[in-house]
Design an enzyme around this catalytic site. Structure first.
Site, short mmCIF file in Angstrom:
data_model
loop_
_atom_site.label_atom_id
_atom_site.label_comp_id
_atom_site.label_asym_id
_atom_site.label_seq_id
_atom_site.Cartn_x
_atom_site.Cartn_y
_atom_site.Cartn_z
N HIS A 13 48.41 -56.27 36.56
CA HIS A 13 49.62 -55.89 35.96
C HIS A 13 49.56 -54.71 35.06
O HIS A 13 49.47 -55.07 33.90
CB HIS A 13 50.86 -56.61 35.91
CG HIS A 13 52.19 -56.10 35.58
ND1 HIS A 13 53.10 -56.72 36.11
CD2 HIS A 13 52.56 -55.12 34.72
CE1 HIS A 13 54.34 -55.93 35.95
NE2 HIS A 13 53.96 -54.92 35.07
N HIS A 15 50.60 -50.61 33.22
CA HIS A 15 51.20 -49.34 33.32
C HIS A 15 50.13 -48.45 32.67
O HIS A 15 49.72 -48.45 31.49
CB HIS A 15 52.48 -49.41 32.47
CG HIS A 15 53.60 -50.31 32.88
ND1 HIS A 15 54.50 -50.17 33.68
CD2 HIS A 15 53.66 -51.92 32.63
CE1 HIS A 15 55.22 -51.18 34.34
NE2 HIS A 15 54.71 -52.12 33.47
N LYS A 108 56.34 -52.89 44.40
CA LYS A 108 57.16 -53.59 43.25
C LYS A 108 58.47 -53.49 43.40
O LYS A 108 59.14 -52.36 43.58
CB LYS A 108 56.49 -53.11 42.07
CG LYS A 108 57.21 -53.12 41.01
CD LYS A 108 56.67 -54.47 40.08
CE LYS A 108 57.33 -55.20 39.12
NZ LYS A 108 56.79 -54.53 37.82
N HIS A 145 59.85 -57.95 39.31
CA HIS A 145 60.21 -58.05 38.09
C HIS A 145 61.46 -58.83 38.32
O HIS A 145 62.62 -58.59 38.64
CB HIS A 145 60.65 -56.64 37.53
CG HIS A 145 61.29 -56.67 36.18
ND1 HIS A 145 60.51 -56.28 34.93
CD2 HIS A 145 62.35 -57.36 35.58
CE1 HIS A 145 61.16 -56.59 33.92
NE2 HIS A 145 62.21 -57.09 34.32
N HIS A 183 54.71 -61.16 35.22
CA HIS A 183 54.86 -61.54 33.62
C HIS A 183 56.04 -62.64 33.53
O HIS A 183 57.12 -62.19 32.85
CB HIS A 183 55.27 -60.21 33.26
CG HIS A 183 56.36 -59.34 33.75
ND1 HIS A 183 57.63 -59.77 34.03
CD2 HIS A 183 56.40 -58.14 33.85
CE1 HIS A 183 58.27 -58.74 34.65
NE2 HIS A 183 57.48 -57.70 34.58
N ASP A 256 50.54 -56.45 31.65
CA ASP A 256 51.85 -55.68 31.74
C ASP A 256 51.67 -54.90 30.26
O ASP A 256 52.87 -54.60 29.77
CB ASP A 256 53.00 -56.64 31.39
CG ASP A 256 54.32 -55.75 31.70
OD1 ASP A 256 54.37 -54.67 32.24
OD2 ASP A 256 55.37 -56.51 31.30
#
Ligand code: DOR
Ligand code: ZN
Length: 352
Positions: A13, A15, A108, A145, A183, A256
């Site tokens: 995970h 970004h 996602k 999420h 997460h 994350d």
């Protein structure tokens, strides 16, 4: 134990952002991790296979540029595992295309309004059912999420309420769908995943293993500890540590890592996200070592995720040494700077 050699890990995970920021943050991950699941919450979001393909190429170009610039060792290999951003209108056709692409590995689900760049996300779960059905059919995992978005709910309850109201529904309504609760931050989510049917797993960040919500308010407001889902009470941190260090294949590493420019974190309305990439594996090692479970780090960081995604485990090895070092206070980030987790402080393990 003073040193530990394990299979090279993957980050399930991550970004990476885009443009100049991408070039700055990519080397922090690629120096350690062989692959990463790349989050699609760009502006505009990565909603199609065509957009995912273009983004993947920008990441590969940034790898080449980083090696040419000496920011990464020549010959460093890093494979971006792309994801699609689920919307109310994601078609079964796009899901089939994603499966056929070979480079899109998951989809996602952001409930609209839950977090950074989630406005184009799913406005109500039912709207996503056709896409979820197609994902179940084509065996493409759903990454969630897991927070409800009703503004009347308490921020600290949003994950627990999501588990009760939506996660349960998704897992039972689509019994063949592989699902990752991303997460996770609560005892309730950890318990749900532990007891769920096969094909249900969770990623756990290193910041949720290391810190509870007190960190956000330690002697004053500390925006660099603000992320979503927000840090929770100590009892939840302990439940996450128990899950991560249990050896259960249902739990695996997902940082994350979510960089934002310093000025947008240290702001009257600061952005959510912790930038953990510069010392991520080293900090996970701290947690596992502290618990006396360092021998379970390899499964969590390098085996469980690959097995879940049905990808081969990496063959390269990395070595960690139990030696303290000090992390820089900030790093370059697209013309500005970004403050990492543990900025200017000691990290107990380092990469050999
Ligand atoms: O803290 C977060 N930051 N949580 C998310 O879900 C998104 C992320 C980001 O993209 O900044
Ligand atoms: Zn994220």
């Amino acid at each position: 134990m003073k040193s530990l050699t394990i299979t090279q890990p993957d980050d399930w995970h991550l970004h990476l952002r885009d443009g100049a920021a991408l070039a700055d943050v990519l080397p922090h991950t690629a120096r350690t991790f062989a692959r990463a699941i790349i989050m699609p919450n760009l502006k505009p979001p990565v909603t199609t296979v065509a957009l995912a393909s273009a983004y993947r190429q920008r990441i590969l170009d940034a790898m080449d540029a980083a090696m040419r610039a000496g920011k990464l060792a020549t010959g460093t290999r890093f494979e971006p595992l792309m994801t699609l951003y689920l919307t109310d209108n994601t078609s079964a056709d796009e899901i089939a295309k994603a499966r056929d692409s070979g480079f899109v590995h998951a989809v996602k689900y952001y409930p609209a309004g839950a977090t950074t760049n989630s406005d184009a996300g799913v406005s109500s779960l039912e709207r996503a059912f056709p896409a979820l059905e197609a994902m179940e059919k084509h065996d493409l995992p759903l990454l969630i999420h897991g927070e409800v978005t009703d503004p009347r709910t308490d921020l600290f309850d949003r994950e627990r309420l999501f588990v009760e109201s939506q996660l349960q529904t998704i897992v039972s309504r689509f019994p063949g769908l592989r699902v990752v609760a991303e997460h996770i931050t609560t005892r309730e989510a950890a318990q749900f995943v532990e007891q769920a049917r096969p094909g249900v797993a969770a990623t756990i960040t290193v910041h949720h293993l290391l810190y509870n919500r007190g960190a956000i308010f330690q002697g004053g407001i500390r925006p660099h500890f603000y992320c979503l889902p927000v840090l929770k009470r100590e009892e939840h941190r302990l439940a996450l540590v128990a899950a991560a260090t249990s050896g259960s294949p249902k739990f695996f590493l997902g940082t994350d890592s979510a960089p934002h420019p310093r000025d947008l974190k240290e702001h009257a309305c600061g952005c959510a996200g912790v930038f953990s990439a510069p010392a991520a594996l080293e900090l996970y090692a701290e947690v596992f070592d502290y618990e006396g479970k360092i021998y379970f780090l390899e499964g969590f960081s390098s085996h469980h995720g690959a097995d879940f995604y049905r990808l081969p485990r990496n063959t390269a090895k990395v070595t960690l040494v139990k030696e303290a070092w000090t992390l820089p206070a900030e790093f370059s980030f697209g013309g500005g700077t970004v403050v990492p987790l543990r900025a200017g402080e000691q990290v107990g393990w380092r990469m050999a």
